[in-house]
Scaffold this active site. Sequence first.
Site, PDB file in Angstrom:
ATOM      1  N   CYS A  44      40.508  74.355  73.355  1.00 22.70           N
ATOM      2  CA  CYS A  44      40.488  75.391  74.392  1.00 22.70           C
ATOM      3  C   CYS A  44      40.155  76.750  73.766  1.00 22.70           C
ATOM      4  CB  CYS A  44      41.846  75.449  75.093  1.00 22.70           C
ATOM      5  SG  CYS A  44      41.919  76.714  76.379  1.00 22.70           S
ATOM      6  N   CYS A  47      42.249  79.682  75.259  1.00 23.42           N
ATOM      7  CA  CYS A  47      43.641  79.646  74.796  1.00 23.42           C
ATOM      8  C   CYS A  47      43.774  80.136  73.357  1.00 23.42           C
ATOM      9  CB  CYS A  47      44.188  78.218  74.856  1.00 23.42           C
ATOM     10  SG  CYS A  47      43.973  77.382  76.422  1.00 23.42           S
ATOM     11  N   ASP A  48      42.928  79.617  72.472  1.00 21.09           N
ATOM     12  CA  ASP A  48      43.122  79.822  71.033  1.00 21.09           C
ATOM     13  C   ASP A  48      42.075  80.710  70.364  1.00 21.09           C
ATOM     14  OD1 ASP A  48      45.356  78.173  71.152  1.00 21.09           O
ATOM     15  OD2 ASP A  48      44.171  76.365  70.803  1.00 21.09           O
TER      16      ASP A  48
END
Length: 193
Positions: A44, A47-48
Site C-alpha cells: 500500500c 499507507c506506507d
Amino acid sequence: DLFTVLTKKAAYESPYLCIATGAIHRELGARGEAELKGRGVSYCAVCDGPFFRNKKIYVIGGGDSACSEAIYLSTLSKDVSIVHRRDSFRAQKALVDKMLSAGVKPVYDSVVKSINGTNKVESITLQNVKTGQETTVETDAVFIFTGMLPQTELVEMLEKDSAGYIKTNEEMETAVPGLFAVGDVRSKSFRQV
C-alpha cells in the site's frame, strides 16, 4: 430457509447471510518477502509511502495499480523504479506515459528472486527472464502490486468471475436466495475505491 454458520463456540442461524471476506494482496513468494513485510515490504503506497520519503523505492508490477502507485511514490521520492516481468506494461498507455514522464525508471523483463535485509529491506535481487542474469540492487522499500486474491473459501459453491470474485446483481444478491456478497470479495469494476 435458514443459513447456519458454525464457529468454534456456537452455531448461528439466520434467513440472510452476507459474505464480506474481502481480498488479500497477491504475494510474490520471493525469499525474504514474508520476513521483511512491514519493514520495507509493503502492498500500500498511500499507507506506507510517506515512511520512505526521499529514499530509494522499487515498485513491482505492470498493471494499472502498479503504475498508479509508482506515480504517487514519485511525488515522495525522485528515486523510484518499477520492475515488470514483461517487455512492456499491461497498464493503460496514458498511465504508463504519465508514470515515465514523472521520472519512474522501468526495469523490464525481470522478476524478484529475493528481498534482502536483516531488520529492514536493504536490497533486492532481480533476475532477467530472458538472459537468466541476476543483479542485486540497493533499495529502502519494495512496494508490491501484482494483483489481489478474493477470499472465497467459505463459499466455493457460488458462481465467480474469471478472476475468482463472487458474482452478484446490483442489490449484492448472489444466485442463492438470501445470500449476499459485498466489498472486495464481490465481482466489480473497482477495488478499494
